[in-house]
Design an enzyme around this catalytic site. Sequence first.
Site, mmCIF file in Angstrom:
data_model
loop_
_atom_site.group_PDB
_atom_site.id
_atom_site.type_symbol
_atom_site.label_atom_id
_atom_site.label_comp_id
_atom_site.label_asym_id
_atom_site.label_seq_id
_atom_site.Cartn_x
_atom_site.Cartn_y
_atom_site.Cartn_z
ATOM 1 N N HIS A 146 73.136 13.221 -18.269
ATOM 2 C CA HIS A 146 72.634 13.945 -16.952
ATOM 3 C C HIS A 146 73.357 13.249 -15.908
ATOM 4 O O HIS A 146 73.524 12.156 -15.969
ATOM 5 C CB HIS A 146 71.220 13.789 -16.841
ATOM 6 C CG HIS A 146 70.655 14.934 -15.804
ATOM 7 N ND1 HIS A 146 70.939 14.733 -14.466
ATOM 8 C CD2 HIS A 146 69.799 15.778 -16.000
ATOM 9 C CE1 HIS A 146 70.381 15.581 -13.797
ATOM 10 N NE2 HIS A 146 69.834 16.624 -14.541
ATOM 11 N N ARG A 188 71.658 19.362 -6.351
ATOM 12 C CA ARG A 188 73.009 19.506 -6.251
ATOM 13 C C ARG A 188 72.816 21.197 -6.076
ATOM 14 O O ARG A 188 73.786 21.795 -5.154
ATOM 15 C CB ARG A 188 73.666 19.392 -7.468
ATOM 16 C CG ARG A 188 74.111 18.048 -7.621
ATOM 17 C CD ARG A 188 74.758 17.666 -8.835
ATOM 18 N NE ARG A 188 74.110 17.498 -10.081
ATOM 19 C CZ ARG A 188 74.263 18.567 -11.205
ATOM 20 N NH1 ARG A 188 75.400 19.193 -11.085
ATOM 21 N NH2 ARG A 188 73.439 18.415 -12.178
#
Length: 571
Positions: free
Chosen positions: A236, A257
């Site tokens: 990740h 994000r």
Amino acid sequence: MQSLSCDILIVGGGGAALFAAIHARDAAPDLDIVVASKGLFGKSGCTRMVQGGYNVVLHPEDSFDKHYDDTLRGGSLINNQELAWTLVTQAPERVFEMENSFGCTFDRNADGTIHQRALAGQSFDRTIHRGDLTGIEIISRLSEQVLVRDIEMLNEVRGIELLFDSSGKTVVGALLLDQHSGDLVAVESSAVLLATGGAAPLYRITPASLEKSGDGLAMAYRAGAEFVDMEMMQFHPTGLIVDGSLLNGTVLEEGLRGAGGHLLNADHERYMERYDPEKMERSTRDRVSRSGMMEIRAGRGTASQGVYLDVRHLGKDFLLKSSPGMYERCLSVGTDMATDLIEVTPTAHFQMGGVRIESDCRTSLSGLFAAGEDAGGVHGANRLGGNGVAESMVFGAIAGESIARHAKETGRVAIDSERLSVACARFEGAGEITGTPFQLKNRLRALAWDDLGILRNAEGLARTATGLNTIEEELNALPMPRQRGGNPDLQERLDAENLLDVARLIGAAAILREESRGSHFREDFPDTDDRFLINFIQRRDPDGTLKSESRPVEFSRRALETLRGETLIPV
Ligand SMILES: Cc1cc2nc3c(=O)[nH]c(=O)nc-3n(C[C@H](O)[C@H](O)[C@H](O)COP(=O)(O)OP(=O)(O)OC[C@H]3O[C@@H](n4cnc5c(N)ncnc54)[C@H](O)[C@@H]3O)c2cc1C
């Protein structure tokens, strides 16, 4: 040594294990089921950490075909197509069961339907959730169901070795270790399910629960079971950096994000411009992780070997509303997301490879079943966010029913006493507590991080192989501690031994895959290559050597040409 007899032994205490226990009990109420969990019942493993949610087709405009194609494309086309189809088509049943029979509640829309949100790589918003505490909701309700069914739970008891019948071919139990009392327990059972949650903590930085040390994988390996796609390990991109803390590597979800967060290097450049100028920070997990690591390797990382996640421009109100858990977690380590840059690093998140299973969770060994993160093949080269917990629920349920069927058919078979004696003999220790296994395990995790992780090449993989041999020699030279009960030194040693086996499997497959695909990136072979539309199958031969062979991917439900549509996710 103690002994125990039951019909079904489940090794593991996370989502897949508990779902299997419930379904086995319901399928065959007269069978004795024992669940042995290394961590605390209902409190261990990664199912309870699930935040993003569970992928499932519920909306009339969504379809199994869409979810299926997303899963295969996300997996860079090497998924086992039968397993992936099972995942997609059985995911709704498990959600209905969790809500209607187990009392789970997932977030709702105003009209009462289940709310579904977007996660990366999906052509439809199909991820159900309970705020950002989805895993706690699921594992809490599953735990209640296990308790009301009066299933025997052995807490903080770890699986050590699989045991065979006198033919040496059929698994008929396992040797367990009670971590508190130090007692060895030989469990005779008709069959064994491994659901110990994979080995993401092989890597120095991980958000996964640290008691997971590839135990189920190593037990299966030593027993001779087949493995698939072991080179595929997902990282990740944004793990929190908190040096010296157990929080190090904890995931900051990709919603940040998605909402417009920026990734910056130490020179405050938005470095994704170099790697994916079109999608920037919304690029796929594997690509963003790789880009961060490339910046760090190029000397553009922070002093703590990280990069920055910048969400200050999103504003405190938005951050508090959309990500209260993450806001609080950052604040607890002295970072205010609204005013500070957050130092992050890629972090080892999920193991796609694992024990090779059929659609009913049988492995290549008679009497042995696997489910959840211990099993491989469902996700191919890359798992979509939201498909992991769905896998544990779907295949946990299937495993429970299959193993119950098997137990009814075969009945209990005696364990071969000679093999049991051999498995126990090594625990007759004479040594003192030294702390050394802990150091060796840390060295192993650092080695894996450096050369077996996000960026791989032949030189690094060869270095790893040598390094693993050295660590193994040093580990073998340590005397087995005299004190078995309450001895973290012994647990660390067993963890390190198991992680070594897993690292060898990953390394051997990674060297063979001379291309880059999904989570597997070879700096010396950066392109994806059709010659590698294959799965690597591995197993340990009786003489102890690791054998690897390749098998072509079976395009049993979707042809290659169909999958290569315009919407193919870049690998
Ligand atoms: C931070 C984080 C967030 C995630 N978020 C999502 C998400 O939003 N959506 C999604 O789909 N997936 C997510 N995942 C992945 C998901 O958690 C896993 O796919 C899934 O929970 C694995 O379930 P499992 O039952 O196989 O293993 P786990 O739930 O990890 O359970 C493993 C169990 O095995 C036990 N165990 C280990 N070794 C032994 C042994 N030797 N003997 C006995 N027991 C043993 C452990 O104590 C534990 O109880 C996330 C993972 C992490 C780390």
